[in-house]
Scaffold this active site. Structure first.
Site, PDB file in Angstrom:
ATOM      1  N   GLY A  11      83.288  88.599  82.060  1.00  0.00           N
ATOM      2  CA  GLY A  11      84.083  87.808  83.164  1.00  0.00           C
ATOM      3  C   GLY A  11      85.196  86.774  82.489  1.00  0.00           C
ATOM      4  O   GLY A  11      85.453  85.821  82.941  1.00  0.00           O
ATOM      5  N   LEU A  15      87.284  81.478  85.554  1.00  0.00           N
ATOM      6  CA  LEU A  15      87.304  80.211  85.298  1.00  0.00           C
ATOM      7  C   LEU A  15      86.872  79.934  83.855  1.00  0.00           C
ATOM      8  O   LEU A  15      87.349  79.406  82.937  1.00  0.00           O
ATOM      9  CB  LEU A  15      86.833  79.212  86.186  1.00  0.00           C
ATOM     10  CG  LEU A  15      86.809  77.575  86.238  1.00  0.00           C
ATOM     11  CD1 LEU A  15      88.061  77.229  85.824  1.00  0.00           C
ATOM     12  CD2 LEU A  15      86.218  76.967  87.285  1.00  0.00           C
ATOM     13  N   SER A 108      73.097  77.430  86.581  1.00  0.00           N
ATOM     14  CA  SER A 108      73.954  76.721  87.290  1.00  0.00           C
ATOM     15  C   SER A 108      73.208  75.384  87.896  1.00  0.00           C
ATOM     16  O   SER A 108      71.979  75.477  88.043  1.00  0.00           O
ATOM     17  CB  SER A 108      74.712  77.383  88.561  1.00  0.00           C
ATOM     18  OG  SER A 108      75.235  76.323  89.428  1.00  0.00           O
ATOM     19  N   SER A 109      74.012  74.448  88.115  1.00  0.00           N
ATOM     20  CA  SER A 109      73.224  73.078  88.415  1.00  0.00           C
ATOM     21  C   SER A 109      72.660  73.246  90.022  1.00  0.00           C
ATOM     22  O   SER A 109      71.655  72.651  90.516  1.00  0.00           O
ATOM     23  CB  SER A 109      73.893  71.957  88.452  1.00  0.00           C
ATOM     24  OG  SER A 109      75.243  71.966  89.392  1.00  0.00           O
ATOM     25  N   CYS A 110      73.370  74.184  90.808  1.00  0.00           N
ATOM     26  CA  CYS A 110      73.090  74.644  92.189  1.00  0.00           C
ATOM     27  C   CYS A 110      71.730  75.302  92.444  1.00  0.00           C
ATOM     28  O   CYS A 110      71.523  75.647  93.467  1.00  0.00           O
ATOM     29  CB  CYS A 110      74.192  75.024  92.885  1.00  0.00           C
ATOM     30  SG  CYS A 110      74.566  76.833  92.416  1.00  0.00           S
ATOM     31  N   TYR A 137      72.119  83.600  95.370  1.00  0.00           N
ATOM     32  CA  TYR A 137      72.599  83.479  94.286  1.00  0.00           C
ATOM     33  C   TYR A 137      71.751  82.931  93.386  1.00  0.00           C
ATOM     34  O   TYR A 137      71.314  83.296  92.112  1.00  0.00           O
ATOM     35  CB  TYR A 137      73.715  82.898  94.702  1.00  0.00           C
ATOM     36  CG  TYR A 137      74.639  82.213  93.225  1.00  0.00           C
ATOM     37  CD1 TYR A 137      75.595  82.943  92.669  1.00  0.00           C
ATOM     38  CD2 TYR A 137      74.457  81.021  92.913  1.00  0.00           C
ATOM     39  CE1 TYR A 137      76.181  82.433  91.728  1.00  0.00           C
ATOM     40  CE2 TYR A 137      74.859  80.602  91.900  1.00  0.00           C
ATOM     41  CZ  TYR A 137      75.882  81.151  91.063  1.00  0.00           C
ATOM     42  OH  TYR A 137      76.583  80.818  90.134  1.00  0.00           O
ATOM     43  N   LYS A 141      70.239  84.052  89.772  1.00  0.00           N
ATOM     44  CA  LYS A 141      70.199  83.305  88.502  1.00  0.00           C
ATOM     45  C   LYS A 141      68.975  82.809  87.792  1.00  0.00           C
ATOM     46  O   LYS A 141      68.695  83.114  86.374  1.00  0.00           O
ATOM     47  CB  LYS A 141      71.049  82.111  88.697  1.00  0.00           C
ATOM     48  CG  LYS A 141      72.668  82.380  89.016  1.00  0.00           C
ATOM     49  CD  LYS A 141      73.244  82.461  87.756  1.00  0.00           C
ATOM     50  CE  LYS A 141      74.809  82.774  88.023  1.00  0.00           C
ATOM     51  NZ  LYS A 141      75.423  83.166  86.782  1.00  0.00           N
ATOM     52  N   HIS A 180      85.847  75.310  95.545  1.00  0.00           N
ATOM     53  CA  HIS A 180      85.089  74.063  95.649  1.00  0.00           C
ATOM     54  C   HIS A 180      86.023  73.012  96.079  1.00  0.00           C
ATOM     55  O   HIS A 180      87.234  73.094  96.155  1.00  0.00           O
ATOM     56  CB  HIS A 180      84.618  74.071  94.118  1.00  0.00           C
ATOM     57  CG  HIS A 180      83.378  75.182  93.862  1.00  0.00           C
ATOM     58  ND1 HIS A 180      83.879  75.829  92.628  1.00  0.00           N
ATOM     59  CD2 HIS A 180      82.441  75.656  94.416  1.00  0.00           C
ATOM     60  CE1 HIS A 180      82.625  76.679  92.597  1.00  0.00           C
ATOM     61  NE2 HIS A 180      82.010  76.745  93.818  1.00  0.00           N
TER      62      HIS A 180
HETATM   63  N1  LIG Z   1      82.557  77.324  88.594  1.00  0.00           N
HETATM   64  C1  LIG Z   1      81.464  76.661  88.798  1.00  0.00           C
HETATM   65  O1  LIG Z   1      81.697  75.469  89.312  1.00  0.00           O
HETATM   66  C2  LIG Z   1      80.411  77.043  87.736  1.00  0.00           C
HETATM   67  C3  LIG Z   1      79.267  76.072  88.101  1.00  0.00           C
HETATM   68  C4  LIG Z   1      78.078  76.436  87.425  1.00  0.00           C
HETATM   69  C5  LIG Z   1      77.810  77.634  86.773  1.00  0.00           C
HETATM   70  N2  LIG Z   1      78.752  78.411  87.147  1.00  0.00           N
HETATM   71  C6  LIG Z   1      78.855  79.625  86.173  1.00  0.00           C
HETATM   72  O2  LIG Z   1      79.675  80.269  85.389  1.00  0.00           O
HETATM   73  C7  LIG Z   1      79.716  81.725  85.578  1.00  0.00           C
HETATM   74  C8  LIG Z   1      81.250  81.825  85.831  1.00  0.00           C
HETATM   75  O3  LIG Z   1      81.687  81.335  86.895  1.00  0.00           O
HETATM   76  P1  LIG Z   1      83.206  81.096  87.272  1.00  0.00           P
HETATM   77  O4  LIG Z   1      83.401  80.121  88.026  1.00  0.00           O
HETATM   78  O5  LIG Z   1      83.972  81.534  85.877  1.00  0.00           O
HETATM   79  O6  LIG Z   1      83.432  82.314  88.436  1.00  0.00           O
HETATM   80  P2  LIG Z   1      84.708  83.264  88.503  1.00  0.00           P
HETATM   81  O7  LIG Z   1      86.045  82.409  88.079  1.00  0.00           O
HETATM   82  O8  LIG Z   1      84.571  83.934  89.774  1.00  0.00           O
HETATM   83  O9  LIG Z   1      84.724  84.425  87.442  1.00  0.00           O
HETATM   84  C9  LIG Z   1      83.686  85.343  87.285  1.00  0.00           C
HETATM   85  C10 LIG Z   1      84.151  86.548  86.423  1.00  0.00           C
HETATM   86  O10 LIG Z   1      83.110  87.366  86.546  1.00  0.00           O
HETATM   87  C11 LIG Z   1      83.892  88.916  86.936  1.00  0.00           C
HETATM   88  N3  LIG Z   1      83.024  89.711  87.497  1.00  0.00           N
HETATM   89  C12 LIG Z   1      82.362  89.548  88.640  1.00  0.00           C
HETATM   90  N4  LIG Z   1      81.805  90.627  89.227  1.00  0.00           N
HETATM   91  C13 LIG Z   1      82.080  91.558  88.209  1.00  0.00           C
HETATM   92  C14 LIG Z   1      81.595  93.041  87.960  1.00  0.00           C
HETATM   93  N5  LIG Z   1      80.855  93.645  88.784  1.00  0.00           N
HETATM   94  N6  LIG Z   1      81.979  93.471  86.652  1.00  0.00           N
HETATM   95  C15 LIG Z   1      82.727  92.955  85.710  1.00  0.00           C
HETATM   96  N7  LIG Z   1      83.249  91.412  85.918  1.00  0.00           N
HETATM   97  C16 LIG Z   1      82.621  90.904  87.307  1.00  0.00           C
HETATM   98  C17 LIG Z   1      84.965  88.424  87.752  1.00  0.00           C
HETATM   99  O11 LIG Z   1      86.044  89.415  87.616  1.00  0.00           O
HETATM  100  P3  LIG Z   1      87.479  89.430  88.555  1.00  0.00           P
HETATM  101  O12 LIG Z   1      88.159  88.512  87.704  1.00  0.00           O
HETATM  102  O13 LIG Z   1      87.822  90.677  88.508  1.00  0.00           O
HETATM  103  O14 LIG Z   1      86.792  88.888  89.830  1.00  0.00           O
HETATM  104  C18 LIG Z   1      85.327  87.263  86.784  1.00  0.00           C
HETATM  105  O15 LIG Z   1      86.235  87.415  85.611  1.00  0.00           O
HETATM  106  C19 LIG Z   1      78.820  82.007  86.623  1.00  0.00           C
HETATM  107  O16 LIG Z   1      77.677  82.504  85.870  1.00  0.00           O
HETATM  108  C20 LIG Z   1      78.597  80.890  87.535  1.00  0.00           C
HETATM  109  O17 LIG Z   1      77.396  81.034  87.980  1.00  0.00           O
HETATM  110  C21 LIG Z   1      80.030  78.168  87.370  1.00  0.00           C
END
Ligand SMILES: NC(=O)c1ccc[n+]([C@@H]2O[C@H](COP(=O)([O-])OP(=O)(O)OC[C@H]3O[C@@H](n4cnc5c(N)ncnc54)[C@H](OP(=O)(O)O)[C@@H]3O)[C@@H](O)[C@H]2O)c1
Length: 328
Positions: A11, A15, A108-110, A137, A141, A180
């Site tokens: 990923g 973000l 995740s906190s959620c 989700y 997780k 968000h």
């Molecule tokens: N954002 C928050 O506030 C937050 C808070 C707590 C925990 N988290 C955790 O942090 C982690 C990353 O979150 P994020 O916010 O960085 O999400 P994000 O920006 O949506 O990034 C997710 C990444 O996963 C990739 N992905 C999704 N499906 C895939 C697949 N089938 N094969 C390969 N790659 C795939 C996406 O690729 P594409 O770019 O091609 O879509 C993207 O690069 C998650 O586990 C999330 O639960 C996030």
């Protein structure tokens, strides 16, 4: 992690994944594997197995997941539970079988119970009913965390699970349908400033309290934990303090340079009154976040301004994808 270790960031364009990439580059790691989703769809078990057999990464950061807000979770519950179970099962199992030294999984906190006491302590996981809107989700997780713990118990696999709070930063999702609160406010205030509008409406009363962590601070914590934390027990990562949505709106307005009125639409739901992580455990290990909210919001806004075209293109792509999913 020694400097010549090979590191797979799953990923890497997201973000969190892009922030991990910046953190690893700043620390001098050269062998960082960042295949795009089109090169490696992590739902495809055979492709994941081939990748791990060929690359044998020493360390794995699991920042790939299907992530989204209430509307997305509500509309595509099957996609959320299936994609996340597939992605994490394929990666955790292939990492163990190919001899990866350590894997970092992200919860995740959620996914804590909806009514767990605040600030949310690690011991609260699985002590009560989940928030129904994102249960699909959350269950996936929680299965990922349990899978890491089971592989640690049965196979001695070093897999840690980290629980981040709400994140924001460069590369955030600015789509008003799925983003968000923080990027949504940045976009709304920016649009109001550009159009000369004298009023921005914010959903709810402005009184709920939320915690925000800059994505690069999380990446710093993940590198720290890769070096210093070897327990299968979950560990929270947050800023440690929360702000009201009204305080956040003031910070965003000041950053953007918007000088009009901020109106609170009390007919819209507030959600839970407070969401804050207990960060005592990681503090005891010697880590704390550094980026103050106004500084992180400034850096995120600078990224947004520099990437306006990219944001517009990604909006168009998301609209297309949601139309496709509706037809499926
Ligand atoms: N954002 C928050 O506030 C937050 C808070 C707590 C925990 N988290 C955790 O942090 C982690 C990353 O979150 P994020 O916010 O960085 O999400 P994000 O920006 O949506 O990034 C997710 C990444 O996963 C990739 N992905 C999704 N499906 C895939 C697949 N089938 N094969 C390969 N790659 C795939 C996406 O690729 P594409 O770019 O091609 O879509 C993207 O690069 C998650 O586990 C999330 O639960 C996030």
């Amino acid at each position: 992690m020694n400097q010549d270790a090979s590191i797979f960031v799953a990923g890497a364009r997201g973000l969190v994944g892009s922030a991990i990439g910046r953190a690893l580059a700043a620390r001098g790691f050269k062998r960082v594997l960042t295949p795009s989703r089109s090169a490696l769809d992590l739902r495809d078990r055979a492709a994941v197995d081939r990748f791990f057999t060929a690359e044998r990464p020493d360390y794995v950061f699991m920042a790939a997941a299907k992530v989204g807000g209430i509307v997305a979770n509500d509309t595509y519950p099957a996609d959320f539970i299936r994609d996340n179970l597939e992605i994490q099962t394929n990666v955790i199992d292939a990492a163990y079988r190919s001899g990866t030294r350590k894997l970092c999984f992200l919860g995740s906190s959620c996914i804590y119970p909806r009514l767990a006491p605040q600030p949310l302590n690690e011991a609260s996981l699985l002590t009560g009913p989940l928030e129904p809107t994102n249960q699909w989700y959350a269950v996936a997780k929680i299965a990922g965390i349990k899978m890491c713990q089971a592989y640690a118990l049965q196979h001695g696999f070093n897999a840690i699970s980290v629980m981040p709070t709400n994140l924001y930063g460069p590369g955030d999702n600015f789509d008003l349908q799925t983003s968000h609160v923080l990027p949504a406010l940045l976009r709304k205030f920016h649009a109001a400033k550009e159009s000369g509008s004298g009023e921005v409406t914010v959903w709810g009363s402005g009184t709920p309290r939320r915690e925000f962590l800059y994505a690069d601070d999380l990446a710093d914590a993940l590198c720290f934990l890769m070096e210093r934390y070897d327990s299968p027990e979950i560990i929270n990562v947050g800023w440690g303090e929360d702000v009201t949505i009204a305080e956040l709106a003031e910070i965003v307005a000041a950053t953007v340079g918007y000088r009009g009125a901020i109106v609170y639409d009390r007919s819209k739901p507030d959600g839970t009154p407070r969401k804050l992580l207990d960060v005592g455990k990681i503090a005891t290990l010697g880590w704390r976040a550094r980026t103050r909210l106004p500084d992180g919001v400034r850096a995120t806004y600078d990224w947004y301004l520099a990437n306006l075209k990219h944001v517009a293109r990604s909006d168009a792509q998301k609209t297309l994808e949601s139309q496709r999913s509706c037809r499926d």
